[in-house]
Design a protein around this motif. Sequence first.
Motif, short mmCIF file in Angstrom:
data_model
loop_
_atom_site.label_atom_id
_atom_site.label_comp_id
_atom_site.label_asym_id
_atom_site.label_seq_id
_atom_site.Cartn_x
_atom_site.Cartn_y
_atom_site.Cartn_z
N GLY A 181 46.79 49.59 31.33
CA GLY A 181 46.26 50.51 32.33
C GLY A 181 46.83 51.90 32.27
O GLY A 181 46.69 52.67 33.22
N ARG A 217 38.08 46.07 28.00
CA ARG A 217 37.76 44.86 28.77
C ARG A 217 36.99 43.87 27.90
O ARG A 217 35.93 44.21 27.36
CB ARG A 217 36.95 45.21 30.01
N PRO A 226 45.17 47.45 38.26
CA PRO A 226 44.00 46.60 38.03
C PRO A 226 42.97 46.68 39.16
O PRO A 226 41.76 46.62 38.90
CB PRO A 226 44.60 45.20 37.91
#
Length: 342
Positions: free
Chosen positions: A114, A134, A168
């Motif tokens: 991230g 992803r 997240p």
Amino acid sequence: MSDTVTSVDADLVAMMRQVFLDAREKVEEGPLVAGEDLWSELDELGLVRLTGDEDSGGSGAGWAEAAELLRAAAGAGVRVPLGEHDLLACRLLADAGLPADDARRTVAELDAAGTGLAVPWASTAGRIVLLVPRDGGYAVADVAAGDVRITPGTGASEEARDTVYAAPAVTAGATPVEHRVVAAYRLRAALVRGVQVSAALDRILELTVEHVRDRVQFGRPLARFQAVQHLVADIACEAELARAATGAAVELMAVAGPDDPRTAFAVAVARSCAGHAASVAVRNAHQALGAIGTTREHRLHEYTRAALAWRNEFGAVREWDRRVAAAAADAGGSGLWPLVVD
């Protein structure tokens, strides 16, 4: 001089250049890092979303006009995130099927943890477009700058290059996108930097010529010495090569788009040419000017530092060399000539 084959209205180009020159005159030394006043002025002139669709608040222009805008800002020594906002962030949102409002934006490409490193202009943006890895692909999220953690930093070009961390929960609702969307974003980003490097090289040439004409040593201008003439001629050749290569890539981006293999090859050539040209131009310019070229009072370092910094963003020179070589090898003996000249 325009760096594209496509004709751009001369009055528009003149207006762009004058806006940045007028802004730059207010700063005594060092590049001008654009603040809210200049951004508002550019917005009023329709330059902030120059290539955006008119029905979404843009000006409906194309890559030819955008390249002239980038060149005008870089040539005047004005640091402003026009490319990041318009050609990268807002275009990435459009490709992902997401809307864009009037907030200033940039793109942060995140890793699996991230975190995005050396993100251009994140600390000055109102919103951050996150490119999130992803499930073997990517997703896009448009979030408020306050929703992520930003650690400010500054690059060699004296522009903001910040670290961005998104939890997240912030990226949970990101919109999945196809690989071609990500590839198109990266190609556009590479071309933005190529155009900026080319503009910086043109300004390096101008400053070097001005100095060697005016500076007198041993009773005559530096420009009369053959060794100095060779230094300047090499800068001129490399700057022209970079301008021609980036112009060809801009033209293909405008006509064929980022999905066309010819565009990818042209961008690779442009970045390779501009990257190697920067090495020659920076070295020769500082040799011609000597110590004065490194002082804060002289403007040369504004462009040499920027050229060296920009050429390594969105792909280093070696990577672009590798791509050019790979494309040539794949084309083979019968396909190489058409690849180069078609």
